[in-house]
Every structure is written in C-alpha cells, then in structure tokens.
Design a protein around this motif. Structure first.
Motif, PDB file in Angstrom:
ATOM      1  N   SER A  43      38.144   6.160  70.426  1.00 37.04           N
ATOM      2  CA  SER A  43      39.525   5.728  70.709  1.00 37.04           C
ATOM      3  C   SER A  43      40.415   6.889  71.126  1.00 37.04           C
ATOM      4  N   LEU A  44      39.984   8.128  70.851  1.00 37.60           N
ATOM      5  CA  LEU A  44      40.774   9.300  71.229  1.00 37.60           C
ATOM      6  C   LEU A  44      40.536   9.724  72.671  1.00 37.60           C
ATOM      7  N   ALA A  45      39.543   9.133  73.316  1.00 38.13           N
ATOM      8  CA  ALA A  45      39.239   9.484  74.710  1.00 38.13           C
ATOM      9  C   ALA A  45      40.152   8.710  75.648  1.00 38.13           C
ATOM     10  N   ASP A  46      41.436   8.977  75.538  1.00 37.35           N
ATOM     11  CA  ASP A  46      42.423   8.226  76.325  1.00 37.35           C
ATOM     12  C   ASP A  46      43.334   9.173  77.096  1.00 37.35           C
ATOM     13  N   GLY A  47      44.276   8.600  77.815  1.00 40.32           N
ATOM     14  CA  GLY A  47      45.167   9.397  78.637  1.00 40.32           C
ATOM     15  C   GLY A  47      46.045  10.339  77.842  1.00 40.32           C
ATOM     16  N   ARG A  48      46.421   9.945  76.643  1.00 40.89           N
ATOM     17  CA  ARG A  48      47.262  10.812  75.819  1.00 40.89           C
ATOM     18  C   ARG A  48      46.533  12.101  75.469  1.00 40.89           C
ATOM     19  N   THR A  49      45.256  11.978  75.124  1.00 48.98           N
ATOM     20  CA  THR A  49      44.466  13.167  74.805  1.00 48.98           C
ATOM     21  C   THR A  49      44.301  14.050  76.029  1.00 48.98           C
ATOM     22  N   VAL A  50      44.026  13.441  77.178  1.00 43.28           N
ATOM     23  CA  VAL A  50      43.852  14.218  78.412  1.00 43.28           C
ATOM     24  C   VAL A  50      45.131  14.960  78.760  1.00 43.28           C
ATOM     25  N   LEU A  51      46.277  14.288  78.655  1.00 39.05           N
ATOM     26  CA  LEU A  51      47.551  14.926  78.982  1.00 39.05           C
ATOM     27  C   LEU A  51      47.851  16.076  78.017  1.00 39.05           C
ATOM     28  N   THR A  52      47.674  15.818  76.724  1.00 41.16           N
ATOM     29  CA  THR A  52      47.926  16.862  75.725  1.00 41.16           C
ATOM     30  C   THR A  52      47.009  18.056  75.935  1.00 41.16           C
ATOM     31  N   HIS A  53      45.732  17.763  76.186  1.00 44.01           N
ATOM     32  CA  HIS A  53      44.752  18.834  76.396  1.00 44.01           C
ATOM     33  C   HIS A  53      45.076  19.622  77.664  1.00 44.01           C
ATOM     34  N   THR A  54      45.462  18.922  78.716  1.00 37.70           N
ATOM     35  CA  THR A  54      45.793  19.594  79.978  1.00 37.70           C
ATOM     36  C   THR A  54      46.964  20.556  79.799  1.00 37.70           C
ATOM     37  N   LEU A  55      48.012  20.100  79.128  1.00 39.11           N
ATOM     38  CA  LEU A  55      49.189  20.948  78.919  1.00 39.11           C
ATOM     39  C   LEU A  55      48.860  22.141  78.032  1.00 39.11           C
ATOM     40  N   ALA A  56      48.145  21.880  76.933  1.00 32.30           N
ATOM     41  CA  ALA A  56      47.797  22.964  76.014  1.00 32.30           C
ATOM     42  C   ALA A  56      46.879  23.980  76.684  1.00 32.30           C
ATOM     43  N   ALA A  57      45.910  23.496  77.443  1.00 32.73           N
ATOM     44  CA  ALA A  57      44.972  24.397  78.117  1.00 32.73           C
ATOM     45  C   ALA A  57      45.670  25.211  79.191  1.00 32.73           C
ATOM     46  N   ALA A  58      46.602  24.591  79.911  1.00 33.40           N
ATOM     47  CA  ALA A  58      47.326  25.312  80.961  1.00 33.40           C
ATOM     48  C   ALA A  58      48.140  26.460  80.374  1.00 33.40           C
ATOM     49  N   VAL A  59      48.828  26.200  79.263  1.00 33.95           N
ATOM     50  CA  VAL A  59      49.600  27.261  78.605  1.00 33.95           C
ATOM     51  C   VAL A  59      48.672  28.354  78.088  1.00 33.95           C
ATOM     52  N   ALA A  60      47.564  27.948  77.471  1.00 33.86           N
ATOM     53  CA  ALA A  60      46.632  28.915  76.897  1.00 33.86           C
ATOM     54  C   ALA A  60      46.021  29.818  77.960  1.00 33.86           C
ATOM     55  N   VAL A  61      45.560  29.241  79.049  1.00 35.17           N
ATOM     56  CA  VAL A  61      44.919  30.050  80.086  1.00 35.17           C
ATOM     57  C   VAL A  61      45.939  30.942  80.777  1.00 35.17           C
ATOM     58  N   LEU A  62      47.176  30.487  80.887  1.00 36.82           N
ATOM     59  CA  LEU A  62      48.218  31.317  81.482  1.00 36.82           C
ATOM     60  C   LEU A  62      48.490  32.544  80.610  1.00 36.82           C
ATOM     61  N   VAL A  63      48.511  32.353  79.304  1.00 43.15           N
ATOM     62  CA  VAL A  63      48.711  33.483  78.394  1.00 43.15           C
ATOM     63  C   VAL A  63      47.583  34.493  78.540  1.00 43.15           C
ATOM     64  N   VAL A  64      46.353  34.012  78.626  1.00 46.54           N
ATOM     65  CA  VAL A  64      45.211  34.918  78.757  1.00 46.54           C
ATOM     66  C   VAL A  64      45.283  35.688  80.071  1.00 46.54           C
ATOM     67  N   LEU A  65      45.594  35.007  81.142  1.00 46.76           N
ATOM     68  CA  LEU A  65      45.662  35.675  82.447  1.00 46.76           C
ATOM     69  C   LEU A  65      46.793  36.697  82.514  1.00 46.76           C
ATOM     70  N   LEU A  66      47.879  36.446  81.805  1.00 47.48           N
ATOM     71  CA  LEU A  66      49.026  37.340  81.863  1.00 47.48           C
ATOM     72  C   LEU A  66      48.983  38.458  80.829  1.00 47.48           C
ATOM     73  N   ALA A  67      48.390  38.186  79.669  1.00 41.99           N
ATOM     74  CA  ALA A  67      48.521  39.118  78.546  1.00 41.99           C
ATOM     75  C   ALA A  67      47.228  39.777  78.095  1.00 41.99           C
ATOM     76  N   VAL A  68      46.091  39.321  78.602  1.00 43.51           N
ATOM     77  CA  VAL A  68      44.806  39.872  78.152  1.00 43.51           C
ATOM     78  C   VAL A  68      44.153  40.625  79.307  1.00 43.51           C
ATOM     79  N   PRO A  69      43.749  41.881  79.096  1.00 43.22           N
ATOM     80  CA  PRO A  69      43.072  42.639  80.160  1.00 43.22           C
ATOM     81  C   PRO A  69      41.833  41.913  80.666  1.00 43.22           C
ATOM     82  N   GLY A  70      41.556  42.074  81.963  1.00 41.04           N
ATOM     83  CA  GLY A  70      40.469  41.334  82.589  1.00 41.04           C
ATOM     84  C   GLY A  70      39.123  41.492  81.910  1.00 41.04           C
ATOM     85  N   ALA A  71      38.792  42.688  81.456  1.00 38.19           N
ATOM     86  CA  ALA A  71      37.485  42.922  80.851  1.00 38.19           C
ATOM     87  C   ALA A  71      37.331  42.214  79.513  1.00 38.19           C
TER      88      ALA A  71
END
Length: 221
Positions: A43-71
């Motif tokens: 029942s959790l495999a719905d649009g709400r989970t996808v939207l929440t995951h998309t937003l959280a993942a976008a913020v998380a990956v942006l932080v890594v790209l901006l604040a964590v050295p490439g190596a």
C-alpha cells in the motif's frame, strides 16, 4: 577522471527512486513479535511515496554534489540509494525493510572501491569504515540498553549513516550523529505535543544527520 562520480551519484539516486515502488510491492509482509501483520508495504507503493522520495532524494544528492569532495562521493552512495529510501518508508509507516539495509551494506563494497579509484586515501577510507562500524556498535548498544526504545531497524541503517559521516572525519562523524539524534528528539517532542500516538520514525532524522553536518562543515572552520 572524477567527473563520472557525480553522474553515477545522480543516476544511482534516481534509480533508487524508481525502484522503491516495485520493491515495496514485491516485499513479503513482516510479522510482528506479537503475531500481527506489518505496515502493508504494497500500500506504500503509491504516488505519495514517490513524490516524497523524489523530493528527499533531490535535496540529498544536491547536498552531496555541493558539499562533498568528488573523491568521497561514492562513500555516500549507500546512504543516498538505500538510506534515503528507508527513511521515506519509515516516515510513512515506522517500519524499515531490512532488504534495503542489506542492499546498502552490499553497496558499500563497490562504493569503497570507487572511492579508492578516485583517489581517496587509505586513511580516509579507513576513517569512513570505522565510522560505519562505530555507528552500528553505538546504536546496537543503545538498542540493548533502551529495551525497545529504538528499533533494531535503526541499528541496521546505522552503518550507512556512519560510512557517510565517517568520510567527513572524526568531528564530522560526531556532528552527524549529534545532529541526527537532536533532530529525532525534536520530532518526538513535537509529536507528543501535538498528541500524535504511536512510535516516532527515527530513520529520517538519523539519515539527515550527515547531510546537515556536510552543509555546516564550512561554518565550523
């Protein structure tokens, strides 16, 4: 040569967002110690989970790209791919699929190899690995002492948090766990103040800790 690490970081995170719904539909429903059923993963495999995951993942990956050295970015792959997904599921259900944690552990091996390939020194890699083990040990001890105050699923996710946190160095590791724990306490207090019953999902705060620490690291000097 390090340019591909950023691309893999983004693609891996995006793949995790796309794979979570079919994984939730395929997972067997866990049985509680009292014999009851679990949260209803399907029942959790719905649009709400996808939207929440998309937003959280976008913020998380942006932080890594901006604040964590490439190596060092590969050392964040398990947290980005599996930790964020686990946090999203926990936020919605207070359950964490153990399969997500196992996948994160397995991803740690190629992630470490990629970090070495990119030029991460052995001392840095050892610090990250030590951070993963130390976080797991710390949360296992907390689980034993609290007698159910935290769930064992939080112990399983701790190595993913510790690996990323350890890549920030000893001080970054401490700040990651401190910030995650403090955020979890604030959320629990708010839930109690608002009269919301039931257990507090701790994984979202725990997973957020390293990302907050990475953002605040420049302020610490």
């Amino acid at each position: 040569m390090g340019g591909w690490a950023g691309a893999v970081t983004v693609l891996l995170t995006a793949a995790a967002v796309g794979l979570l719904p079919p994984l939730l539909r395929a997972l067997p429903e866990p049985v509680t110690s009292s014999g009851g059923t679990g949260p209803g993963y399907r029942s959790l495999a719905d649009g709400r989970t996808v939207l929440t995951h998309t937003l959280a993942a976008a913020v998380a990956v942006l932080v890594v790209l901006l604040a964590v050295p490439g190596a060092l970015r590969p050392l964040w792959w398990p947290l980005l791919a599996c930790g964020v997904a686990a946090a999203v599921v926990d936020a919605r259900s207070t359950w964490i699929p153990r399969q997500l944690c196992w996948a994160g552990w397995a991803l740690g091996v190629p992630a470490a190899a990629a970090a070495l390939l990119l030029g991460t020194g052995r001392p840095q890699l050892l610090a990250a690995a030590t951070g993963a083990v130390a976080a797991a040990a710390l949360f296992w001890l907390a689980w034993r002492i609290s007698r159910g105050g935290i769930g064992f699923a939080d112990v399983r996710i701790a190595p993913l948090v510790g690996l990323a946190a350890g890549s920030l160095g000893p001080l970054g590791w401490w700040w990651s766990l401190l910030l995650g724990t403090a955020l979890g306490a604030v959320v629990a207090l708010l839930r109690r103040t608002l009269g919301r019953p039931g257990p507090t999902p701790y994984a979202p705060a725990l997973v957020a800790g390293p990302f907050l620490a990475a953002l605040l690291a420049p302020l610490a000097g």
